[in-house]
Design a protein around this motif. Structure first.
Motif, PDB file in Angstrom:
ATOM      1  N   UNK A  67       0.846  -1.193   0.000  1.00  0.00           N
ATOM      2  CA  UNK A  67       0.000   0.000   0.000  1.00  0.00           C
ATOM      3  C   UNK A  67       0.877   1.236   0.000  1.00  0.00           C
ATOM      4  N   UNK A  68       0.240   2.367  -0.203  1.00  0.00           N
ATOM      5  CA  UNK A  68       0.907   3.640   0.023  1.00  0.00           C
ATOM      6  C   UNK A  68      -0.101   4.589   0.641  1.00  0.00           C
ATOM      7  N   UNK A  69       0.427   5.578   1.338  1.00  0.00           N
ATOM      8  CA  UNK A  69      -0.445   6.569   1.959  1.00  0.00           C
ATOM      9  C   UNK A  69       0.176   7.946   1.798  1.00  0.00           C
ATOM     10  N   UNK A  70      -0.671   8.945   1.900  1.00  0.00           N
ATOM     11  CA  UNK A  70      -0.255  10.327   1.683  1.00  0.00           C
ATOM     12  C   UNK A  70      -0.863  11.199   2.762  1.00  0.00           C
ATOM     13  N   UNK A  71      -0.045  12.081   3.287  1.00  0.00           N
ATOM     14  CA  UNK A  71      -0.507  13.155   4.163  1.00  0.00           C
ATOM     15  C   UNK A  71      -0.031  14.441   3.498  1.00  0.00           C
ATOM     16  N   UNK A  72      -0.951  15.341   3.197  1.00  0.00           N
ATOM     17  CA  UNK A  72      -0.589  16.591   2.536  1.00  0.00           C
ATOM     18  C   UNK A  72      -1.147  17.757   3.337  1.00  0.00           C
ATOM     19  N   UNK A  73      -0.233  18.585   3.865  1.00  0.00           N
ATOM     20  CA  UNK A  73      -0.640  19.733   4.677  1.00  0.00           C
ATOM     21  C   UNK A  73      -1.550  20.650   3.870  1.00  0.00           C
ATOM     22  N   UNK A  74      -2.573  21.160   4.535  1.00  0.00           N
ATOM     23  CA  UNK A  74      -3.457  22.127   3.907  1.00  0.00           C
ATOM     24  C   UNK A  74      -3.259  23.473   4.588  1.00  0.00           C
ATOM     25  N   UNK A  75      -3.925  23.723   5.707  1.00  0.00           N
ATOM     26  CA  UNK A  75      -3.731  25.000   6.409  1.00  0.00           C
ATOM     27  C   UNK A  75      -4.005  24.835   7.888  1.00  0.00           C
ATOM     28  N   UNK A  76      -3.395  25.680   8.694  1.00  0.00           N
ATOM     29  CA  UNK A  76      -3.673  25.698  10.125  1.00  0.00           C
ATOM     30  C   UNK A  76      -3.361  24.422  10.865  1.00  0.00           C
ATOM     31  N   UNK A  77      -2.333  23.680  10.458  1.00  0.00           N
ATOM     32  CA  UNK A  77      -2.002  22.432  11.145  1.00  0.00           C
ATOM     33  C   UNK A  77      -2.859  21.264  10.726  1.00  0.00           C
ATOM     34  N   UNK A  78      -3.621  21.430   9.657  1.00  0.00           N
ATOM     35  CA  UNK A  78      -4.472  20.368   9.123  1.00  0.00           C
ATOM     36  C   UNK A  78      -3.799  19.732   7.912  1.00  0.00           C
ATOM     37  N   UNK A  79      -4.273  18.556   7.535  1.00  0.00           N
ATOM     38  CA  UNK A  79      -3.748  17.890   6.349  1.00  0.00           C
ATOM     39  C   UNK A  79      -4.786  16.939   5.781  1.00  0.00           C
ATOM     40  N   UNK A  80      -4.622  16.653   4.522  1.00  0.00           N
ATOM     41  CA  UNK A  80      -5.468  15.683   3.832  1.00  0.00           C
ATOM     42  C   UNK A  80      -4.817  14.312   3.947  1.00  0.00           C
ATOM     43  N   UNK A  81      -5.627  13.281   4.070  1.00  0.00           N
ATOM     44  CA  UNK A  81      -5.161  11.903   4.195  1.00  0.00           C
ATOM     45  C   UNK A  81      -5.686  11.092   3.018  1.00  0.00           C
ATOM     46  N   UNK A  82      -4.805  10.311   2.416  1.00  0.00           N
ATOM     47  CA  UNK A  82      -5.198   9.385   1.346  1.00  0.00           C
ATOM     48  C   UNK A  82      -4.454   8.072   1.540  1.00  0.00           C
ATOM     49  N   UNK A  83      -5.085   7.002   1.071  1.00  0.00           N
ATOM     50  CA  UNK A  83      -4.478   5.675   1.168  1.00  0.00           C
ATOM     51  C   UNK A  83      -4.922   4.859  -0.038  1.00  0.00           C
ATOM     52  N   UNK A  84      -4.022   4.036  -0.552  1.00  0.00           N
ATOM     53  CA  UNK A  84      -4.342   3.123  -1.651  1.00  0.00           C
ATOM     54  C   UNK A  84      -3.657   1.792  -1.377  1.00  0.00           C
ATOM     55  N   UNK A  85      -4.384   0.725  -1.609  1.00  0.00           N
ATOM     56  CA  UNK A  85      -3.867  -0.626  -1.370  1.00  0.00           C
ATOM     57  C   UNK A  85      -3.537  -1.321  -2.682  1.00  0.00           C
ATOM     58  N   UNK A  86      -2.614  -2.264  -2.599  1.00  0.00           N
ATOM     59  CA  UNK A  86      -2.383  -3.159  -3.726  1.00  0.00           C
ATOM     60  C   UNK A  86      -3.726  -3.824  -4.023  1.00  0.00           C
ATOM     61  N   UNK A  87      -4.112  -3.941  -5.288  1.00  0.00           N
ATOM     62  CA  UNK A  87      -5.430  -4.499  -5.616  1.00  0.00           C
ATOM     63  C   UNK A  87      -5.713  -5.871  -5.017  1.00  0.00           C
ATOM     64  N   UNK A  88      -4.690  -6.667  -4.788  1.00  0.00           N
ATOM     65  CA  UNK A  88      -4.907  -8.006  -4.226  1.00  0.00           C
ATOM     66  C   UNK A  88      -4.965  -8.006  -2.700  1.00  0.00           C
ATOM     67  N   UNK A  89      -4.859  -6.839  -2.068  1.00  0.00           N
ATOM     68  CA  UNK A  89      -4.865  -6.747  -0.605  1.00  0.00           C
ATOM     69  C   UNK A  89      -6.181  -6.214  -0.044  1.00  0.00           C
TER      70      UNK A  89
END
Length: 165
Positions: A67-89
Motif C-alpha cells: 500500500x501507500x499513503x499520503x498526508x498533505x498539509x493544507x492549512x492551520x495544522x491540518x492535512x489531507x489523508x489518502x491511502x491506496x492498497x495493492x489491488x490483491x490486498x
C-alpha cells in the motif's frame, strides 16, 4: 496486542522505485475500477509527489509493497489523508493497519492538528474503516474525477481523538 492474522506493517518514505512498482500493480477488481487511476501515472503519486509539506509513505508487509499513503498539509495544522492498497490486498485488514501507522505519523511525529479526507459514497468498506479509526462525517461534496461526477463524503479526525492501536 499483536495481530496474528496480519504480519506487521512497516511504513517508510516512498522511493522513486516504489512509484514504478505501484504503476505496475494489476488493475483493481471491477467493484473498485473507478479507483484505479490513483495508482497510475498522473494519479495521486504524481499529484502529491512534488508538493511541499506532503509526506508519501510506502507500506511493506513481509517485505512486499502492499500500500501507500499520503498526508498533505493544507492549512492551520491540518492535512489531507489518502491511502491506496495493492489491488490483491483489499478486504484483508491491510488498509486498517496502514491507516493506523499513517495516523500515528501524522499526529505523533509530524504534529498535525487534524486530518480530513473525502471518500466515495459508494465505498462502504472505506467509510466503515474511517469511522472505526475515529473519523466523523462532516458533509458531502461532488467532484469531477476522470471526467465523471463523483459523490463523496467529507470526513475529519482531530488529533485529540486519535488513539494509536
Amino acid at each position: 496486542m499483536m495481530d496474528t492474522e496480519n504480519p506487521p506493517i512497516r511504513l517508510r518514505q516512498l522511493l522513486p522505485a516504489d512509484k514504478a512498482a505501484i504503476a505496475s500493480w494489476p488493475p483493481y477488481p471491477d467493484a473498485f475500477a473507478d479507483l484505479d487511476y490513483a495508482l497510475r501515472p498522473g494519479g495521486w503519486l504524481d499529484e502529491f509527489g512534488d508538493r511541499p509539506q506532503a509526506w508519501l509513505y510506502a507500506a511493506e508487509q513481509d517485505g512486499e509493497l502492499v500500500a501507500f499513503s499520503i498526508i498533505a498539509a493544507t492549512e492551520g495544522g491540518d492535512a489531507e489523508f489518502r491511502i491506496a492498497l495493492h489491488p490483491e490486498k483489499n478486504g484483508q485488514g491491510v488498509g486498517a493497519l496502514v491507516a493506523a501507522r499513517t495516523l500515528d505519523e501524522a499526529f505523533a511525529r509530524i504534529g498535525l492538528r487534524r486530518l480530513h479526507l473525502i471518500v466515495r459514497q459508494n465505498n462502504p468498506r472505506a467509510i466503515r474503516l474511517y469511522r472505526r479509526l475515529g473519523f466523523a462525517q462532516r458533509g458531502a461534496c461532488r467532484q469531477v474525477v476522470n471526467g465523471r461526477l463523483v459523490d463523496f463524503f467529507r470526513m475529519d479526525l482531530p488529533g485529540v481523538r486519535w488513539r494509536p492501536e
